[in-house]
Design a protein around this motif. Sequence first.
Motif, PDB file in Angstrom:
ATOM      1  N   PHE A  91       0.816  -1.213   0.000  1.00  0.00           N
ATOM      2  CA  PHE A  91       0.000   0.000   0.000  1.00  0.00           C
ATOM      3  C   PHE A  91       0.852   1.267   0.000  1.00  0.00           C
ATOM      4  O   PHE A  91       0.332   2.368   0.185  1.00  0.00           O
ATOM      5  N   LYS A  92       2.170   1.132  -0.250  1.00  0.00           N
ATOM      6  CA  LYS A  92       3.082   2.268  -0.143  1.00  0.00           C
ATOM      7  C   LYS A  92       3.550   2.723  -1.521  1.00  0.00           C
ATOM      8  O   LYS A  92       3.875   1.909  -2.383  1.00  0.00           O
ATOM      9  N   ARG A 122      -1.300   6.147  -2.767  1.00  0.00           N
ATOM     10  CA  ARG A 122      -0.896   5.182  -1.758  1.00  0.00           C
ATOM     11  C   ARG A 122      -0.288   5.896  -0.558  1.00  0.00           C
ATOM     12  O   ARG A 122      -0.130   7.117  -0.566  1.00  0.00           O
ATOM     13  N   GLY A 128      -3.393   9.643   0.064  1.00  0.00           N
ATOM     14  CA  GLY A 128      -3.312   8.191   0.162  1.00  0.00           C
ATOM     15  C   GLY A 128      -3.784   7.714   1.522  1.00  0.00           C
ATOM     16  O   GLY A 128      -3.787   8.457   2.501  1.00  0.00           O
ATOM     17  N   THR A 133      -7.292   6.083  -0.931  1.00  0.00           N
ATOM     18  CA  THR A 133      -6.875   4.911  -1.701  1.00  0.00           C
ATOM     19  C   THR A 133      -8.089   4.148  -2.213  1.00  0.00           C
ATOM     20  O   THR A 133      -8.153   3.752  -3.386  1.00  0.00           O
ATOM     21  N   LEU A 224      -3.028   2.428   6.589  1.00  0.00           N
ATOM     22  CA  LEU A 224      -4.011   2.529   5.514  1.00  0.00           C
ATOM     23  C   LEU A 224      -5.389   2.882   6.044  1.00  0.00           C
ATOM     24  O   LEU A 224      -6.076   3.755   5.486  1.00  0.00           O
TER      25      LEU A 224
END
Length: 318
Positions: A91-92, A122, A128, A133, A224
């Motif tokens: 997720f980066k 992200r 992000g 996202t 996240l």
Amino acid sequence: MIFTFSSSSRVALASLSLSAFTGCATTATPLPEATATQPRLMAPQDLQALPSKPADLRVSYGSDSSQYGDLRIPPGPGPHPVAILIHGGCFKAEYATSRDMAPMADALKEKGIASWNIEYRRLGQPGGGWPGTYLDVARAADYLRTLAPQHNLDLGHVVVVGHSAGGPLAMWTASRARVPASSAIYVANPLPIRGVVDLAGPFDLAANSARYHELCHDSVITALLGGTTAEVPNRYAEASPAKLLPLGIAQVIVIGQYEELDPRPLAEAYVQAATRAGDKARLLVVPGAGHFELASPLATGWPQVEAAIHALLDGKLR
């Protein structure tokens, strides 16, 4: 039901009506070298080094530089079935981009399947995380409605394929009708999806978080969603595919024999839960594969992944 296929099963798969990260681990976490019982597994840089061709079209679905998708269209008049491809990378932003799914997109184009290989904001980028996202992925998927008329895309035959961190995003994209209207990631009238392939992605964000954080070297799931399950339980309930069951669409979970991020017991438990809830769900275990092989069209497991995509598009998942 669990299927375990050998690398020589292309012909057998073709006769079955089958009835799915781009790199969460960093180069600082090398995968095991070959041993007497285990082959050398692909590392993130191996996946990123695979050759690919330029997309037919790059289209922005938003104003941010990460809000775009690469469209590949097979030759012929169509209408063309479509695979939405979602890359991973813990997720980066620093770990992976849509480039990692480009070789798969090329392979699908050769088989008559159009692909919409999306990028999204992200962790580490403005916007992000939660909810950006998820809203990006949703907006990108729904943008196919804009692209379809000009490029003769068949919106009645759309599947989503996500690798690693892209796996739960793919599962969520396919199940957005289950998200409550009160949620920050709710989107009205989501594009209908025929099926989803999760290639070694954390389908249960709560159960997978500890292992995922260990191998990603960062608490990426907590970042996240903006907190732990105790702090933001509603977000886990709205974003985790395991909490949204039944998804109402056919699902194929694919893991490698040597998968580290998503242990087989968790995958088996998820498929059993999805089946009990009334979904068509299958687990494919690819012999000799690790985490990154599953996203490579040059790996021995690709015929299994390709067969699953075709089966979902054709509505023949048993």
